[in-house]
Design an enzyme around this catalytic site. Structure first.
Site, mmCIF file in Angstrom:
data_model
loop_
_atom_site.group_PDB
_atom_site.id
_atom_site.type_symbol
_atom_site.label_atom_id
_atom_site.label_comp_id
_atom_site.label_asym_id
_atom_site.label_seq_id
_atom_site.Cartn_x
_atom_site.Cartn_y
_atom_site.Cartn_z
ATOM 1 N N ASP A 176 19.845 38.984 42.143
ATOM 2 C CA ASP A 176 20.620 39.347 40.962
ATOM 3 C C ASP A 176 21.743 38.337 40.804
ATOM 4 O OD1 ASP A 176 22.005 41.032 38.860
ATOM 5 O OD2 ASP A 176 20.495 42.462 39.535
ATOM 6 N N HIS A 247 19.895 38.198 34.947
ATOM 7 C CA HIS A 247 20.344 38.579 36.291
ATOM 8 C C HIS A 247 20.072 37.454 37.286
ATOM 9 C CE1 HIS A 247 21.415 42.783 35.446
ATOM 10 N NE2 HIS A 247 20.357 42.800 34.636
ATOM 11 N N GLU A 310 17.699 43.262 30.573
ATOM 12 C CA GLU A 310 19.068 42.860 30.226
ATOM 13 C C GLU A 310 19.219 41.336 30.172
ATOM 14 O OE1 GLU A 310 21.404 46.801 31.924
ATOM 15 O OE2 GLU A 310 21.195 45.078 33.254
#
Length: 554
Positions: A176, A247, A310
């Site tokens: 991440d 990420h 995302e």
């Protein structure tokens, strides 16, 4: 329901108590079919650790007494029949998964002492006949080891606890913005640079509070092979997640050419969605294809998760190379490069006999038909993925994000997300109405099961992970294992309080008490970001949060 004196979680299909018990002396024999040896070996270890038994493990035709693990093709996949009495304990299973499940049931029948690692005394199994089989094939738990690193022994412990609840998949979120946790020998800077950060956010990123304590760690490939083998010996598959193209700030910090011009070269210290996105080119695809090739050598999981959630595409806008690349692919803009990038790596996995797992934002017409979609934004996205022909694992944040707060009180530590109590998690329907409607309408995809998530932005230790996960994970375990007509909330709560919490106590699990956090479990002064589920649903007309409200039916 389960006999009051047994208190099994998850609830089995049928339970027929009998009088008395079967005593297994310290020199008893565990007989096993060769295909079920892993479960038999684990059961022998429980007898040794908890009771000091020195059972012999043998294959071949069983003699009298002891425990028998027998292969029986008449049993359902993943299920078993357990007969205790009058002279021995017999497990019949069609496969290793069913034998592992039966062994876990046997352990629960022995009470809290079987969850300790040192003890002595007789092994007495209550006389009972149990038949059992899982409702869902995929019964998963995600552990976020990227935001806060969990040392290897902590991961092994969580695998034990997952197996104890008859879960069969543990997904490791290995990369991440805040850290890269898997050794890639061909790209050493991923861990040398990306494996640590200079500080961490304290509470919600909106508070702007960051400490300056370095945080880091990673697993060597040998560590991960050990984790995979340890899990397999308990009937659990370890699913790795390498998150792209968002990420990805830790990877970009290590190899800046992976990111956009001018991108930060530091591993992120704060939480939230960052603009640390990969540059979606063929060169970046090749870089990560090489990473995946090493990952495939470590993990035997049929599914390799690529993330895909995302992903802010704004940094790609206005880049001449990317705009030309998108045009060459026939796209009307660079935003489509998100789905293209994930699909290219999914194809790489498919060519090597593996399935790509993706979070639901990464659904794209280019995605291979064998991909698995994790439906996290809501259950409606899962229904849409089924209609598109993909496999689906339901993982909706509205029900199955166990890092979300478990109560309304001011003493909840770092109160983020929706209130999701034990009762709320138990109320989740693993075949919710939108999904059932899609299947009834002829959706060609496959509903694989469901998964609970434990994201670790605010869980900086194993103790904090315990607090977030338990006892809600026990409720989830019954949801995905037990048939709907065998579930009863009041009975579950009785079994939880009278039987299962004592087991967790014996195992050293620092769960959140049902009455609320203990004083040392609180985090006074650390800001969270509470969300109101009902308000969000009302504001979006349900659709924005999954298109289904629990009052619509289960």
């Amino acid at each position: 329901m389960t006999h009051p004196g047994l208190g099994l979680i998850p609830q089995p299909s049928t339970v027929e108590p009998r009088a008395g018990h079967v005593e297994l002396p310290g020199d008893a024999v565990v007989w096993s079919d060769p295909e079920l040896l892993a479960a038999a070996r684990w059961w022998r270890r429980i007898g040794e650790d908890g009771f000091g038994a020195t059972w012999d493990l043998r294959t071949g035709s069983p003699g009298r007494g002891g425990t028998v693990f027998a292969l029986d093709s008449a049993q359902p996949a993943g299920g078993y029949t357990l007969d205790a009495g009058p002279e021995r304990v017999e497990v019949r299973a069609a496969d290793a998964a069913g034998a592992h499940a039966a062994a876990q049931t046997l352990r629960q029948l022995l009470g809290p002492a079987a969850f300790r690692r040192a003890g002595s005394g007789p092994v007495r199994v209550p006389a009972v006949r149990i038949t059992d089989a899982p409702r869902c094939g995929w019964r998963g738990l995600l552990l976020d080891v990227a935001r806060h690193f969990m040392p290897k022994d902590g991961v092994l412990r969580m695998i034990d606890l997952a197996a104890a609840h008859k879960l069969n998949a543990v997904q490791l979120h290995l990369t991440d913005d805040q850290g890269w946790r898997v050794e890639i020998r061909s790209r050493p800077l991923l861990t040398e640079v990306g494996g640590w950060r200079s500080g961490s956010g304290v509470g919600t990123w909106r508070a702007g509070r960051v400490d300056d304590t370095p945080h880091g760690g990673f697993y060597t490939q040998d560590d991960l092979r050990e984790i995979v083998a340890y899990a397999a010996a308990r009937g659990v598959t370890v699913v790795p997640e390498i998150n792209v193209p968002g990420h990805s700030q830790a990877a970009i910090a290590a190899y800046p050419e992976l990111g956009m011009p001018g991108a930060s070269r530091a591993v992120l210290r704060t939480w939230g969605i960052s603009d640390g996105v990969l540059r979606p080119t063929e060169a970046t695809v090749a870089f990560f294809a090489g990473i995946l090739d090493e990952v495939l050598e470590i993990f035997d999981s049929p599914v390799i998760c690529l993330g895909g959630d995302e992903v802010p595409t704004t940094p790609w806008h206005g880049d001449p190379e990317l705009e030309a690349h998108a045009a060459d692919l026939g796209f009307d803009g660079v935003d489509r490069l998100h789905g293209w990038f994930v699909a290219r790596l999914a194809e790489h996995l498919a060519e090597r006999g593996r399935r790509a797992g993706i979070w639901d934002e990464a659904i794209d017409p280019l995605l291979p038909a064998d991909a698995v979609v994790y439906s996290w934004r809501g259950v409606t996205q899962g229904a849409q993925a089924l209609t598109g022909g993909w496999g689906v694992v339901l993982a909706p944040e509205q029900f199955l994000y166990l890092d979300h707060r478990a109560g309304e009180g001011p003493d909840e530590p770092v109160p983020v997300g929706f209130v999701r109590t034990v009762d709320d998690v138990y109320g989740f329907d693993p075949v919710p109405p939108p999904v059932r409607e899609a299947l009834d309408a002829g959706a060609t995809g496959t509903l694989l099961g469901a998964q609970a998530q434990v994201w670790a932005e605010h869980l900086d230790s194993g103790r904090r992970v315990d607090f977030a996960a338990f006892p809600r994970l026990a409720a989830f375990a019954e949801v995905v294992w037990t048939a709907a007509d065998r579930r009863d909330l009041a009975d579950f709560r009785r079994r939880l309080v009278e039987h299962h919490l004592p087991r967790l106590d014996a195992a050293g699990v620092e769960y959140r008490p049902l009455a609320g956090p203990l004083p040392w479990q609180q985090r006074p002064g650390v800001a969270g970001w509470p969300r109101d589920l009902e308000a969000e649903w009302a504001a979006t007309g349900w659709a924005g949060s999954g298109g289904w409200h629990p009052e619509d039916g289960t």
